[in-house]
Design an enzyme around this catalytic site. Structure first.
Site: not given
Length: 225
Positions: A52, A174, A176
């Site tokens: 990440c 984000d 992810h």
């Protein structure tokens, strides 16, 4: 690092079209210029569980033009960190995490946007950084990488929405996401990019580091269209 899946098309400026949070802003500042959304597996490398920080860093590298040109691959970033002595021999090819300090080193090494580090002490969360972040985005700043200790999941901030009253939101990107999102609306609906209330988006018991991107010099112009 081996390719395990098919690469997917990178999406640009995936926050556009989001509704404003809460009761509407007293003050609003969002990222200027353009960026690409890098996420787990987007280039064919299966980096779930460890990549990440690299993906957020790639998003920072893509700003302000919003193009993949000069965005280093994960293997190149690992090799650079090992070669410059920040990481020990054997780091390249590993599944070791990186954070904001490594991000600032890579931005400088590869000639990306300038990355300015900011440390937020444990217990403060990001509440005390809202004015600084607002000024950053209002002044034409780029995406801000965020990572901590208790909250070690890397993410990027793209904007701040303040008020009325004590309402305060940050625009979070984000990395992810796993798969091949087709459009920004799909990412927004799944929550991979969106406004989050700052008191619940960040752990008050974690310290945080920020890597705030800006243009390298007065002579460099950012794409603000």
């Amino acid at each position: 690092l081996t390719a395990a899946i098919a690469p997917c098309a990178l999406l640009k400026d995936v926050h556009l079209g989001l509704a404003l949070p809460g009761r509407g802003p007293t003050r609003l500042a969002v990222v200027s210029g353009h960026y690409l959304y890098y996420h787990y597996g987007c280039d064919g490398v299966d980096d779930r569980g460890w990549g990440c920080g690299y993906r957020t860093l790639q998003t920072l590298f893509s700003w302000p033009e919003g193009r993949p040109v000069a965005v280093p691959e994960l293997a190149a970033m690992q090799a650079a960190l090992e070669d410059m002595g920040d990481k020990p021999p054997g780091f390249r090819g590993s599944q070791s995490w990186i954070g904001c300090v490594e991000a600032s080193l890579c931005l400088d090494h590869f000639g990306g946007p300038q990355g300015r580090l900011r440390h937020v002490t444990r217990g403060a969360g990001l509440q005390g950084e809202l004015e600084r972040l607002y000024s950053h985005f209002a002044g034409g700043g780029g995406p801000v990488m965020v990572g901590g200790d208790a909250d070690a999941q890397s993410k990027a901030l793209l904007g701040v929405c303040l008020g009325p009253g004590t309402e305060a939101y940050v625009l979070v990107l984000d990395p992810h996401c796993w798969g091949a999102p087709k459009n920004p609306s799909e990412l927004q609906a799944a929550g991979w990019v969106g406004w989050q209330e700052v008191s619940t988006a960040f752990d008050p018991h974690s310290f945080y580091n920020l890597c705030m991107t800006s243009c390298n010099s007065q002579e460099q112009t950012c794409a603000l269209d």
